[in-house]
Design an enzyme around this catalytic site. Structure first.
Site, PDB file in Angstrom:
ATOM      1  N   SER A 214       0.850  -1.195   0.000  1.00 30.95           N
ATOM      2  CA  SER A 214       0.000   0.000   0.000  1.00 30.95           C
ATOM      3  C   SER A 214       0.885   1.243   0.000  1.00 30.95           C
ATOM      4  CB  SER A 214      -0.885   0.035   1.245  1.00 30.95           C
ATOM      5  OG  SER A 214      -1.363   1.363   1.438  1.00 30.95           O
TER       6      SER A 214
ATOM      7  N   HIS B   7      -1.235  -1.366  -4.231  1.00 36.50           N
ATOM      8  CA  HIS B   7      -2.500  -1.024  -3.554  1.00 36.50           C
ATOM      9  C   HIS B   7      -2.577   0.484  -3.344  1.00 36.50           C
ATOM     10  CE1 HIS B   7      -6.024  -1.898  -1.118  1.00 36.50           C
ATOM     11  NE2 HIS B   7      -5.561  -1.103  -0.169  1.00 36.50           N
TER      12      HIS B   7
ATOM     13  N   ASP C 150      -4.686   3.563  -1.838  1.00 42.17           N
ATOM     14  CA  ASP C 150      -5.710   3.901  -0.848  1.00 42.17           C
ATOM     15  C   ASP C 150      -6.267   5.290  -1.071  1.00 42.17           C
ATOM     16  OD1 ASP C 150      -3.867   2.046   1.536  1.00 42.17           O
ATOM     17  OD2 ASP C 150      -5.897   1.620   0.842  1.00 42.17           O
TER      18      ASP C 150
ATOM     19  N   MET D 278      -8.848   8.114  -0.130  1.00 43.56           N
ATOM     20  CA  MET D 278      -9.634   8.502   1.046  1.00 43.56           C
ATOM     21  C   MET D 278     -10.186   9.917   0.848  1.00 43.56           C
ATOM     22  SD  MET D 278      -7.180   7.153   4.108  1.00 43.56           S
ATOM     23  CE  MET D 278      -6.396   5.548   4.008  1.00 43.56           C
TER      24      MET D 278
ATOM     25  N   HIS E 276      -8.461   1.010  -3.853  1.00 44.42           N
ATOM     26  CA  HIS E 276      -9.331   0.836  -2.693  1.00 44.42           C
ATOM     27  C   HIS E 276     -10.016   2.162  -2.419  1.00 44.42           C
ATOM     28  CE1 HIS E 276      -9.476  -0.168   1.909  1.00 44.42           C
ATOM     29  NE2 HIS E 276     -10.674  -0.092   1.359  1.00 44.42           N
TER      30      HIS E 276
ATOM     31  N   MET F 295     -12.081   4.403  -0.419  1.00 44.69           N
ATOM     32  CA  MET F 295     -12.695   4.681   0.871  1.00 44.69           C
ATOM     33  C   MET F 295     -13.376   6.042   0.751  1.00 44.69           C
ATOM     34  SD  MET F 295      -9.550   3.208   3.135  1.00 44.69           S
ATOM     35  CE  MET F 295      -8.418   3.370   1.730  1.00 44.69           C
TER      36      MET F 295
ATOM     37  N   MET G  93     -11.111  -5.688   5.724  1.00 44.26           N
ATOM     38  CA  MET G  93     -10.334  -4.766   6.551  1.00 44.26           C
ATOM     39  C   MET G  93     -10.023  -5.417   7.877  1.00 44.26           C
ATOM     40  SD  MET G  93      -9.882  -2.172   4.678  1.00 44.26           S
ATOM     41  CE  MET G  93      -8.988  -1.273   5.945  1.00 44.26           C
TER      42      MET G  93
ATOM     43  N   GLY H 111      -8.545   4.251   7.259  1.00 46.00           N
ATOM     44  CA  GLY H 111      -8.204   5.665   7.362  1.00 46.00           C
ATOM     45  C   GLY H 111      -6.731   5.918   7.576  1.00 46.00           C
ATOM     46  N   PHE H 112      -6.024   4.937   8.128  1.00 45.88           N
ATOM     47  CA  PHE H 112      -4.618   5.184   8.458  1.00 45.88           C
ATOM     48  C   PHE H 112      -3.787   3.925   8.307  1.00 45.88           C
ATOM     49  CE2 PHE H 112      -5.637   9.314  10.050  1.00 45.88           C
ATOM     50  CZ  PHE H 112      -6.919   9.178  10.571  1.00 45.88           C
ATOM     51  N   GLY H 113      -2.484   4.111   8.030  1.00 51.06           N
ATOM     52  CA  GLY H 113      -1.567   2.975   8.030  1.00 51.06           C
ATOM     53  C   GLY H 113      -0.999   2.806   9.426  1.00 51.06           C
ATOM     54  N   GLY H 114      -0.283   1.705   9.623  1.00 45.72           N
ATOM     55  CA  GLY H 114       0.436   1.485  10.867  1.00 45.72           C
ATOM     56  C   GLY H 114      -0.412   1.149  12.077  1.00 45.72           C
TER      57      GLY H 114
ATOM     58  N   ASP I  87      -6.356  -6.417   4.497  1.00 41.95           N
ATOM     59  CA  ASP I  87      -5.856  -5.052   4.478  1.00 41.95           C
ATOM     60  C   ASP I  87      -5.844  -4.440   5.873  1.00 41.95           C
ATOM     61  OD1 ASP I  87      -6.842  -2.094   2.531  1.00 41.95           O
ATOM     62  OD2 ASP I  87      -5.005  -2.636   3.596  1.00 41.95           O
ATOM     63  N   GLY I  88      -4.603  -4.283   6.408  1.00 42.50           N
ATOM     64  CA  GLY I  88      -4.498  -3.585   7.682  1.00 42.50           C
ATOM     65  C   GLY I  88      -3.722  -4.380   8.711  1.00 42.50           C
ATOM     66  N   GLY I  89      -2.555  -3.857   9.095  1.00 40.04           N
ATOM     67  CA  GLY I  89      -1.779  -4.518  10.139  1.00 40.04           C
ATOM     68  C   GLY I  89      -1.144  -5.819   9.699  1.00 40.04           C
TER      69      GLY I  89
ATOM     70  N   GLY J 150       1.344  -1.842   4.259  1.00 39.18           N
ATOM     71  CA  GLY J 150       1.931  -0.520   4.068  1.00 39.18           C
ATOM     72  C   GLY J 150       3.134  -0.345   4.988  1.00 39.18           C
TER      73      GLY J 150
END
Ligand code: DX5
Ligand code: ZN
Length: 218
Positions: free
Chosen positions: A9, A34, A36, A38, A67, A69, A138, A143-146, A174-176, A196
């Site tokens: 991402s 990917h 993102d 937003m 993606h 959002m 998800m 809304g955020f990476g990390g 997607d995410g973490g 990401g």
């Protein structure tokens, strides 16, 4: 893990050199890119739209996995298709007409995906399965990476895998996603791992290659 695809991402990339970063992760072994998108309405953050996607399109031949959002979404689908998205994923929560959005994406000749936020039950896709190429689950709140991976989502991956059966639909996570969490979701049925922070930390093509391999081989 089996042939799990890795989709970095760019949300965690250096936006001041986005084109160079896309080339670097392409060379470092990314399968998909990917993107993102937003809008500051559907999610509490704003990133980029069609002009930026268009600007980086020719920097790689890899699949652009977009993606969205954003809400409402239908009015923008053609612009994202024209900008170079190969797959377009909309959120089931973005509006009341998911079936219509998916039909519109297919009519644009693009792969169609639906994304589910963590609290959204998987049965919302029951009546649109035959329109899908992708289901994006998800594993953080968008809304955020990390952010930290939400472990309860592993069960949803298994349930979606069962719902899909033999249909040619890929499950994206997607995410973490990291070398620690990747095995959990791969074992549960994930086909594509988006990451990401776990890929862009360190910086530079060699770090990106090591980070991609650490996830792929986890
Ligand atoms: C979050 C985005 C994710 C995010 C993943 O809203 O949809 O793609 O960039 O980032 P990491 O891998 O850092 O959790
Ligand atoms: Zn994403």
């Amino acid at each position: 893990t089996t042939k799990t695809l890795i989709a970095p991402s760019v949300l965690s990339a250096d936006f001041s050199r986005l084109g160079d970063e896309v080339e670097a992760i392409d060379r470092a072994g990314a399968d998909w890119i990917h993107l993102d998108v937003m809008d500051g309405h559907f999610v509490p953050n704003i990133t980029f739209g069609p002009p930026v996607i268009k600007a980086i399109r020719n920097r790689t031949k890899k699949l652009f996995d977009c993606h969205l959002m954003i809400a409402p979404v239908d009015a923008y689908l053609a612009a994202f298709a024209d900008a170079g998205c190969d797959s377009i994923t909309v959120h089931a929560e973005a509006g009341p007409h998911l079936d219509r959005s998916l039909q519109a994406i297919k009519a644009l000749g693009k792969q169609a995906g639906v994304s589910l936020n963590p609290s959204t039950p998987e049965n919302v896709i029951e009546y649109v399965l035959d329109r899908l190429d992708l289901v994006l689950l998800m594993t953080v709140n968008p809304g955020f990476g990390g952010q930290a991976f939400i472990p309860a989502m592993v069960d949803k991956v298994k349930r979606v895998k069962a719902m899909i059966g033999e249909r040619p639909i890929r499950i994206e996570i997607d995410g973490g996603v990291s070398p620690e969490t990747a095995p959990l979701v791969a074992a549960a049925g994930a086909d594509v791992l988006i990451a990401g922070a776990a890929i862009f930390r360190g910086g530079g093509e060699d770090a990106y290659r090591d980070n991609i391999e650490a996830i792929r081989s986890a």
